[in-house]
Design an enzyme around this catalytic site. Structure first.
Site: not given
Length: 259
Positions: A63, A89, A141, A156, A159-160, A189
Site C-alpha cells: 500500500v 485498513n 486507532s 504509530y 500516523s493514526k 482488538i
C-alpha cells in the site's frame, strides 16, 4: 442484502479486521477486491468468501507503493467496472521506542504504510467512486486520537491521528460527488498485529500511571474483529447515508478510562 451489486476494496484483507470485514461485506452482497502484501496471505479469505457463495479477487500490493496501488485498483475497476466501497485498513504498529532511539527509517516505514498507504488507496479509487458515489472507511486507532499514554508509539500515533485529519479533509472535498469518508478508531482488538510490534526500551521513558482494575469497561475484554466489521458494514451501507467526516471509536470505553 444491504450491499448487493456493489464492489468493495478491502486492504489488509488477509487477517484481523480486514478479513472479518471482507467476509461480512461479501455476506451482504458485495463483490470483494481483497488486497494484501502477498497473494498467499489472501488465499483463505478469498476461499471463505467463495465457499459462502460470494465473489472475490485477490490483489497483491504494497500500500505504500504508488505503482502497486494504481495497478491493483485498476485491475479491480476493470473487472467489475465500478467501486462503491473502499476500506483503507492496511497498517502496521511498527517500532515503539523512545524518540531518541527511534531510527528515521523506522519512522518513515510506519508513516509510509499507515498514512501514505491510506492516501494512495483513496487517491487511486476516486475515479471509480465518482461514477456513482460511495463510501470510504479508514482504519485509524484510539492511539493518537484519544489515547496518548502508550509511550514510544510516537510514529504509530502520529500516523493514526493523521488518518483522522485526512478523513475530515477528504470528506469535505469529495462530498460533491456523493462520496462519504469516515474513520473507525478501534481500541484493543483480538488480532495478531501486536505480535509484529517491536518495542525497545519503552519502560525507560514510560510515565508510571495506576489505572483502575480492568481496562475494558463495557465487556471486560478486548473487542473482536467481527465487532469492528459490523461498524464497517454500517458505514459502507445506506444506513449511514448522512454520515461523513466522522471518526467512530470502537473500544468499549477503553480510551475514556486510560487516555
Amino acid at each position: 442484502m444491504q450491499l448487493e451489486g456493489r464492489v468493495a476494496l478491502v486492504t489488509g484483507a488477509g487477517s484481523g479486521i480486514g478479513r472479518a470485514a471482507a467476509v461480512l461485506l461479501a455476506k451482504e452482497g458485495a463483490r470483494i477486491a481483497a488486497l494484501d502484501v502477498t497473494e498467499d496471505s489472501l488465499q483463505d479469505v478469498v476461499a471463505e468468501i467463495k465457499q459462502g457463495g460470494g465473489e472475490a479477487m485477490p490483489l497483491a500490493a504494497d500500500v505504500s507503493q504508488p505503482d502497486h496501488m494504481q495497478q491493483a485498483i485498476q485491475q479491480a475497476g476493470e473487472r467489475w467496472g465500478r467501486m462503491d466501497i473502499v476500506f483503507a485498513n492496511a497498517g502496521i504498529n511498527g517500532v515503539w521506542a523512545p524518540l531518541e532511539e527511534l531510527e528515521p527509517e523506522e519512522w518513515d516505514r510506519t508513516l509510509s504504510i499507515n498514512l501514505k498507504g491510506t492516501f494512495l488507496t483513496v487517491k487511486y479509487a476516486i475515479p471509480y467512486l465518482k461514477r456513482q458515489g460511495g463510501s470510504v472507511i479508514v482504519t485509524s486507532s484510539v492511539n493518537g486520537t484519544r489515547i496518548f499514554s502508550n509511550t514510544g508509539a510516537t510514529a504509530y500515533s502520529c500516523s493514526k491521528g493523521g488518518q483522522v485529519i485526512f478523513t475530515q479533509m477528504v470528506a469535505l472535498e469529495l462530498a460533491r460527488y456523493g462520496i462519504r469518508v469516515n474513520a473507525i478508531c478501534p481500541g484493543a482488538i483480538e488480532t495478531n498485529i501486536g505480535q509484529r510490534t517491536e518495542q525497545r526500551d519503552t519502560d525507560e521513558v514510560k510515565i508510571p500511571v495506576e489505572f483502575p482494575e480492568g481496562s475494558h469497561p463495557l465487556e471486560g475484554r478486548a473487542g473482536t474483529p467481527e465487532q469492528v466489521a459490523q461498524v464497517v458494514l454500517f458505514l459502507a451501507s445506506d444506513a449511514s447515508s448522512h454520515v461523513t467526516g466522522t471518526p467512530i471509536w470502537v473500544e468499549g470505553a477503553e480510551s475514556l478510562l486510560i487516555g
